[in-house]
Design a protein around this motif. Structure first.
Motif, PDB file in Angstrom:
ATOM      1  N   TYR A  37      -2.941   5.684  -1.233  1.00 22.98           N
ATOM      2  CA  TYR A  37      -4.047   5.140  -0.467  1.00 22.98           C
ATOM      3  C   TYR A  37      -4.220   3.682  -0.880  1.00 22.98           C
ATOM      4  N   GLN A  39      -7.230   0.241  -0.872  1.00 24.92           N
ATOM      5  CA  GLN A  39      -8.598  -0.206  -0.641  1.00 24.92           C
ATOM      6  C   GLN A  39      -8.658  -1.717  -0.769  1.00 24.92           C
ATOM      7  N   LYS A  43     -13.908  -2.824   1.838  1.00 24.43           N
ATOM      8  CA  LYS A  43     -13.507  -1.804   2.821  1.00 24.43           C
ATOM      9  C   LYS A  43     -13.350  -0.445   2.153  1.00 24.43           C
ATOM     10  N   GLN A  44     -13.277   0.581   2.982  1.00 20.71           N
ATOM     11  CA  GLN A  44     -13.095   1.933   2.467  1.00 20.71           C
ATOM     12  C   GLN A  44     -11.651   2.169   2.057  1.00 20.71           C
ATOM     13  N   ARG A  45     -11.484   3.129   1.157  1.00 22.48           N
ATOM     14  CA  ARG A  45     -10.141   3.533   0.778  1.00 22.48           C
ATOM     15  C   ARG A  45      -9.527   4.322   1.936  1.00 22.48           C
ATOM     16  N   VAL A  46      -8.294   3.968   2.297  1.00 20.99           N
ATOM     17  CA  VAL A  46      -7.637   4.611   3.429  1.00 20.99           C
ATOM     18  C   VAL A  46      -6.225   5.061   3.062  1.00 20.99           C
ATOM     19  N   GLU A  60       0.128   5.670   7.758  1.00 23.23           N
ATOM     20  CA  GLU A  60      -0.875   4.923   8.502  1.00 23.23           C
ATOM     21  C   GLU A  60      -0.123   4.090   9.535  1.00 23.23           C
ATOM     22  N   TRP A 105      -6.403  11.018  -8.764  1.00 23.55           N
ATOM     23  CA  TRP A 105      -6.191   9.619  -8.379  1.00 23.55           C
ATOM     24  C   TRP A 105      -5.684   8.805  -9.565  1.00 23.55           C
TER      25      TRP A 105
END
Length: 115
Positions: A37, A39, A43-46, A60, A105
């Protein structure tokens, strides 16, 4: 408790390449999903890319064709090959592993792409 050690981040010019690695240790169960992921500041973690135990992958949309996720099950390690990097790829990249039904994580590794 699963311990994740990430490596490979850094500063690169746009169009360059980097390879991230994440080694997992301490798992009592097989590692199901492994991946990455990211970040960016504010911004949000994606999700960037993940790979299942059978090798199925999910990416993604913006990294398709540029990033490749892979895993070495013998080493409990997941990799992220990043090429044609763009300034918008700049972010902290976090390793993600599911052991049994628990998600873990990494501490994050910074990738900075200069224009």
């Amino acid at each position: 408790q699963v311990h994740l050690v990430e490596s490979g981040g850094g500063l690169v010019q746009a169009g360059g390449s980097l390879r991230l690695s994440c080694a997992a240790s301490g798992s009592r169960f097989s590692l199901n999903v492994m991946g990455w992921y990211r970040q960016a500041p504010g911004k949000q973690r994606v999700l960037v890319a993940v790979i299942g135990s059978g090798g199925s992958t999910t990416y993604e949309e913006s990294v398709k064709g540029r990033f490749t996720v892979s895993r070495d099950n013998a080493k409990n390690t997941v990799y992220l090959e990043m090429s044609s990097l763009l300034p918008e790829d700049t972010a902290a990249y976090y390793c993600y592993v599911v052991s049994g039904s628990v998600a873990y994580w990494g501490q994050g590794t910074q990738v900075t792409v200069s224009s």
